[in-house]
Design a protein around this motif. Structure first.
Motif, PDB file in Angstrom:
ATOM      1  N   LYS A 114     -32.609   8.114  55.190  1.00 20.08           N
ATOM      2  CA  LYS A 114     -32.499   7.461  53.881  1.00 20.08           C
ATOM      3  C   LYS A 114     -32.707   5.958  53.996  1.00 20.08           C
ATOM      4  CE  LYS A 114     -29.463   7.172  49.831  1.00 20.08           C
ATOM      5  NZ  LYS A 114     -28.138   7.556  49.293  1.00 20.08           N
ATOM      6  N   THR A 115     -33.900   5.542  53.633  1.00 21.78           N
ATOM      7  CA  THR A 115     -34.194   4.148  53.340  1.00 21.78           C
ATOM      8  C   THR A 115     -34.253   4.035  51.826  1.00 21.78           C
ATOM      9  OG1 THR A 115     -35.317   3.542  55.392  1.00 21.78           O
ATOM     10  CG2 THR A 115     -36.050   2.437  53.397  1.00 21.78           C
ATOM     11  N   GLU A 116     -33.704   2.952  51.285  1.00 18.39           N
ATOM     12  CA  GLU A 116     -33.605   2.822  49.830  1.00 18.39           C
ATOM     13  C   GLU A 116     -33.839   1.372  49.420  1.00 18.39           C
ATOM     14  OE1 GLU A 116     -28.997   2.602  48.775  1.00 18.39           O
ATOM     15  OE2 GLU A 116     -29.375   4.083  50.341  1.00 18.39           O
ATOM     16  N   CYS A 117     -33.882   1.147  48.116  1.00 17.84           N
ATOM     17  CA  CYS A 117     -33.937  -0.217  47.581  1.00 17.84           C
ATOM     18  C   CYS A 117     -33.257  -0.243  46.225  1.00 17.84           C
ATOM     19  CB  CYS A 117     -35.375  -0.723  47.501  1.00 17.84           C
ATOM     20  SG  CYS A 117     -36.473   0.242  46.442  1.00 17.84           S
ATOM     21  N   TRP A 118     -32.763  -1.426  45.846  1.00 17.50           N
ATOM     22  CA  TRP A 118     -31.965  -1.576  44.623  1.00 17.50           C
ATOM     23  C   TRP A 118     -32.556  -2.655  43.713  1.00 17.50           C
ATOM     24  CZ3 TRP A 118     -26.819  -2.818  47.614  1.00 17.50           C
ATOM     25  CH2 TRP A 118     -26.433  -1.700  48.360  1.00 17.50           C
ATOM     26  N   TYR A 119     -32.652  -2.321  42.438  1.00 18.27           N
ATOM     27  CA  TYR A 119     -32.951  -3.325  41.408  1.00 18.27           C
ATOM     28  C   TYR A 119     -31.712  -3.443  40.531  1.00 18.27           C
ATOM     29  CZ  TYR A 119     -35.157  -5.853  37.590  1.00 18.27           C
ATOM     30  OH  TYR A 119     -35.468  -6.801  36.636  1.00 18.27           O
ATOM     31  N   VAL A 120     -31.141  -4.642  40.424  1.00 15.03           N
ATOM     32  CA  VAL A 120     -29.911  -4.838  39.656  1.00 15.03           C
ATOM     33  C   VAL A 120     -30.259  -4.898  38.171  1.00 15.03           C
ATOM     34  CG1 VAL A 120     -27.906  -6.298  39.257  1.00 15.03           C
ATOM     35  CG2 VAL A 120     -28.832  -6.063  41.582  1.00 15.03           C
ATOM     36  N   GLU A 177     -17.992  -3.371  42.575  1.00 16.65           N
ATOM     37  CA  GLU A 177     -17.615  -2.933  41.229  1.00 16.65           C
ATOM     38  C   GLU A 177     -18.330  -3.752  40.163  1.00 16.65           C
ATOM     39  OE1 GLU A 177     -13.693  -5.012  39.639  1.00 16.65           O
ATOM     40  OE2 GLU A 177     -13.272  -3.885  41.481  1.00 16.65           O
ATOM     41  N   GLY A 178     -18.561  -3.112  39.032  1.00 18.53           N
ATOM     42  CA  GLY A 178     -19.136  -3.804  37.885  1.00 18.53           C
ATOM     43  C   GLY A 178     -20.630  -4.008  37.935  1.00 18.53           C
ATOM     44  N   ILE A 179     -21.345  -3.153  38.691  1.00 20.13           N
ATOM     45  CA  ILE A 179     -22.789  -3.314  38.866  1.00 20.13           C
ATOM     46  C   ILE A 179     -23.504  -2.031  38.469  1.00 20.13           C
ATOM     47  CG2 ILE A 179     -24.642  -3.805  40.520  1.00 20.13           C
ATOM     48  CD1 ILE A 179     -22.573  -5.233  42.252  1.00 20.13           C
ATOM     49  N   GLN A 180     -24.637  -2.172  37.791  1.00 21.54           N
ATOM     50  CA  GLN A 180     -25.517  -1.039  37.504  1.00 21.54           C
ATOM     51  C   GLN A 180     -26.871  -1.325  38.150  1.00 21.54           C
ATOM     52  OE1 GLN A 180     -23.850  -2.607  34.557  1.00 21.54           O
ATOM     53  NE2 GLN A 180     -22.189  -1.360  35.383  1.00 21.54           N
ATOM     54  N   ILE A 181     -27.332  -0.397  38.960  1.00 21.88           N
ATOM     55  CA  ILE A 181     -28.600  -0.601  39.655  1.00 21.88           C
ATOM     56  C   ILE A 181     -29.511   0.602  39.466  1.00 21.88           C
ATOM     57  CG2 ILE A 181     -27.452  -1.977  41.430  1.00 21.88           C
ATOM     58  CD1 ILE A 181     -28.184   0.441  43.344  1.00 21.88           C
ATOM     59  N   LEU A 182     -30.810   0.367  39.614  1.00 15.72           N
ATOM     60  CA  LEU A 182     -31.755   1.455  39.798  1.00 15.72           C
ATOM     61  C   LEU A 182     -32.094   1.501  41.276  1.00 15.72           C
ATOM     62  CD1 LEU A 182     -34.574   2.821  37.703  1.00 15.72           C
ATOM     63  CD2 LEU A 182     -35.084   2.271  40.087  1.00 15.72           C
TER      64      LEU A 182
END
Length: 318
Positions: A114-120, A177-182
């Protein structure tokens, strides 16, 4: 030939750290007030999406992958390679790490690490993530983990909407906490917990940690991967490349008007973060809105987008 987008019905996952933001931000019909994940584009066995339109309506993305590989440029592999999620962290996620492909195959019997990436997408003020650690050697990492020196070990980074992070396998990390990401990732559900704040699970016990395997796979010393965000504007559509690496390429698209004809070289995964618009293929229009997830199959030679919307798009690099 298949000449329309493939729209998908999201799958939801309840988590001890989840909340209600998926409903508030995207009007999703979530199962509870502890909903942590929306699996928007998934062929994973733990939550494959159902197709909701066209001749494959009612089938899963797995069905399409297995029986209609032409939709995916005849790409090789037993499983759909990517998984796109939206996460809502009402509380801190566990501090965790994921294995690479080799370790996943040899130890877990799974095809993918699992390699991943996040967009906030959004976050509260003063929100933070954990990204990496301060240990200089494997011995120092082991000692700090075994002695619970979390404040000294873990590397905390403040975040704001629009931030992007590339998280290769072997990276210790956690969404605060308090974060939504794709999140765009390899199609894997393997997670090794390093630390979980001594939280109690539904069974009344502290949640399981996986320290031996975590120490096996963690990259030491931590090194931030280089991320260069390149962007350009083309007839109503601003393209911003967030990352291009071994497993996937991820873009942010900002649509304001009507795009030129787009000519995908492979199939394209699209998740709509804001706004609404229309995909036009062979003079036929297909509407999309905030919270939708769909795929432009490889059998579509060209298409246009019109409207006002922001999207995260990805493609497999297999």
């Amino acid at each position: 030939m298949y000449q329309e987008p493939i729209f998908l019905s999201p799958e939801f996952k309840e988590r001890i750290w989840g909340g209600t933001k998926l409903k508030e931000l995207f009007q999703y019909d979530i199962p509870s007030n502890e909903t942590g994940e929306c699996w928007g584009i998934s062929g994973h066995a733990n939550g494959p999406n159902k197709i909701i339109n066209g001749p494959l309506a009612g089938k899963t993305l797995n069905d399409a992958w297995n029986k209609h590989r032409e939709l995916f440029a005849n790409e090789q592999g037993d499983e759909f390679p990517l998984l796109v999620k939206i996460l809502d962290s009402k509380k801190d996620l566990s501090v965790q790490v994921h294995p690479n492909d080799t370790y996943a195959r040899e130890v877990e019997g799974e095809n993918y690490g699992k390699t991943e990436c996040w967009y906030v997408i959004d976050c509260e003020e003063e929100s933070e993530i954990i990204f990496g650690h301060h240990a200089k050697s494997k011995d120092e990492l082991t000692s700090m983990v075994n002695n619970g020196q979390w404040a000294q070990l873990l590397r905390r980074i403040p975040v704001q909407p629009g931030d992007f992070f590339y998280v290769p396998s072997g990276t210790i990390h956690a969404i605060g906490e308090g974060i939504q990401i794709l999140e765009t990732q390899q199609s894997s559900d393997i997670t090794y917990r390093v630390y979980d704040y001594d939280r109690i699970g539904a069974d009344g016990q502290k949640r399981e940690l996986h320290l031996d395997r975590s120490l096996d796979v963690t990259t030491v010393p931590h090194k931030d991967p280089e991320v260069v965000r390149d962007s350009y504007l083309e007839a109503g559509l601003r393209f911003e490349k967030l990352v291009e690496e071994k497993y996937f390429t991820v873009h942010h698209w900002d649509l304001d008007g009507k795009s030129n004809e787009l000519h995908p070289d492979k199939y394209t995964l699209i998740s709509v973060l804001t706004g609404e618009g229309v995909v036009t293929i062979d003079t036929k229009d297909y509407s999309f809105k905030k919270g939708d997830h769909f795929i432009i199959p490889a059998t579509v030679n060209n298409y246009t987008l019109s409207g006002r919307a922001k999207m995260i798009t990805s493609r497999s690099n297999k």
